[in-house]
Scaffold this motif. Structure first.
Motif, PDB file in Angstrom:
ATOM      1  N   PHE A  69      46.832  81.413  61.543  1.00  0.00           N
ATOM      2  CA  PHE A  69      45.709  81.475  60.603  1.00  0.00           C
ATOM      3  C   PHE A  69      46.118  80.950  59.225  1.00  0.00           C
ATOM      4  N   LEU A  70      46.977  79.964  59.203  1.00  0.00           N
ATOM      5  CA  LEU A  70      47.464  79.429  57.934  1.00  0.00           C
ATOM      6  C   LEU A  70      46.300  78.786  57.179  1.00  0.00           C
ATOM      7  N   PRO A  71      46.016  79.230  55.951  1.00  0.00           N
ATOM      8  CA  PRO A  71      44.881  78.666  55.219  1.00  0.00           C
ATOM      9  C   PRO A  71      45.218  77.312  54.601  1.00  0.00           C
ATOM     10  N   ASP A  72      44.200  76.500  54.451  1.00  0.00           N
ATOM     11  CA  ASP A  72      44.345  75.195  53.790  1.00  0.00           C
ATOM     12  C   ASP A  72      43.557  75.255  52.485  1.00  0.00           C
ATOM     13  N   THR A  73      44.115  75.973  51.498  1.00  0.00           N
ATOM     14  CA  THR A  73      43.407  76.238  50.251  1.00  0.00           C
ATOM     15  C   THR A  73      44.297  75.928  49.059  1.00  0.00           C
ATOM     16  N   ASP A  74      43.668  75.758  47.893  1.00  0.00           N
ATOM     17  CA  ASP A  74      44.439  75.552  46.679  1.00  0.00           C
ATOM     18  C   ASP A  74      45.278  76.784  46.340  1.00  0.00           C
ATOM     19  N   GLU A  75      44.782  77.959  46.680  1.00  0.00           N
ATOM     20  CA  GLU A  75      45.537  79.183  46.406  1.00  0.00           C
ATOM     21  C   GLU A  75      46.844  79.206  47.201  1.00  0.00           C
ATOM     22  N   ALA A  76      46.787  78.822  48.473  1.00  0.00           N
ATOM     23  CA  ALA A  76      48.006  78.767  49.286  1.00  0.00           C
ATOM     24  C   ALA A  76      48.934  77.671  48.787  1.00  0.00           C
ATOM     25  N   ALA A  77      48.367  76.528  48.402  1.00  0.00           N
ATOM     26  CA  ALA A  77      49.195  75.447  47.863  1.00  0.00           C
ATOM     27  C   ALA A  77      49.832  75.847  46.543  1.00  0.00           C
ATOM     28  N   ALA A  78      49.106  76.597  45.713  1.00  0.00           N
ATOM     29  CA  ALA A  78      49.650  77.038  44.432  1.00  0.00           C
ATOM     30  C   ALA A  78      50.805  78.011  44.627  1.00  0.00           C
TER      31      ALA A  78
END
Length: 238
Positions: free
Chosen positions: A81-90
């Protein structure tokens, strides 16, 4: 000045297995290496419940890193369930700003495994954010508190699940000391021994190193793909 490398995988063991011989070589050459797993890979065992396998995976990852002389960290995302979001990238960009790496190593962007392809996308986005002016108003955690950092080199490692469109641009020769340090360490990971999915990972990657060595005139080698940058594209011409 010592080189600093971040090897970023979707699950504990991904970078250990695919880039591990190169990481062992880098450590022997004096580099500072950190292995980062975005998830523990806790859902990968057919018999153990995820909570129990997570404990095993974390212990295996820590032991591998210690054995080759690297640092190790696991971020708190869920396997599958790895998210593809700016929050995860940050979150990952924060690690980049904190460790100031010269090189990032991660999955190839085309993969049959969604966590792998999302990791590649997150690494690319995190690399951008790490060198981008961030303010508190952007609401990206503590990223704005850390000095910006530009990562010079991004490399994609070779993985049997990530081969669609992969072609090597770089070969890293693996000397005996690095190879034996790697294989002694990776044998302690259950999935690498083939105990979870039945795939003979250690045999595959050992044979792959020999194959890549034949193609690059070394006894053994790891293959990597470095995506072109605007500068290298301009130099190459049409």
């Amino acid at each position: 000045m010592s080189r600093t490398v971040l090897a970023i995988g979707a699950h504990i063991g991904d970078m250990d297995l695919t880039a591990g011989p190169t990481l062992a070589k880098l450590v022997l050459d004096g580099a500072n290496v950190t292995i980062v797993a975005l998830t523990a890979g806790e859902r990968g065992h057919p018999r153990l419940p995820p909570a129990e396998y997570k404990q095993q995976k974390v212990a295996e990852g820590e032991a591998f890193a210690t054995a080759i002389g690297a640092d190790f960290m696991v971020l708190g995302h869920r396997d599958g369930f790895l998210p593809d979001t700016d929050e995860a990238a940050a979150e990952l960009a924060t690690v980049i700003r904190e460790t100031q790496p010269d090189t990032l190593i991660t999955h190839w962007k085309h993969s049959t495994h969604r966590d792998h392809s999302r990791t590649a996308a997150l690494v690319d986005r995190a690399r951008f954010l790490a060198d981008f002016p961030i303010t508190p108003a952007d609401a990206l955690g503590t990223l704005h508190d850390l000095p910006r950092h530009a990562v010079r080199t991004l490399l994609h490692t070779e993985n049997w699940q990530d081969m669609d469109g992969f072609h090597p641009t770089h070969y890293v020769p693996i000397p005996d000391e690095a190879f034996y340090r790697w294989i002694s360490a990776i044998r302690h990971q259950a999935f690498a021994r083939g105990e979870t999915q039945g795939f003979r990972h250690i045999d595959y990657y050992t044979a792959l190193m020999t194959t890549r060595g034949c193609l690059s005139a070394y006894p053994r080698a790891n293959a990597f793909h470095q995506p072109p940058t605007p500068e290298t594209t301009k130099l190459a011409g049409p």
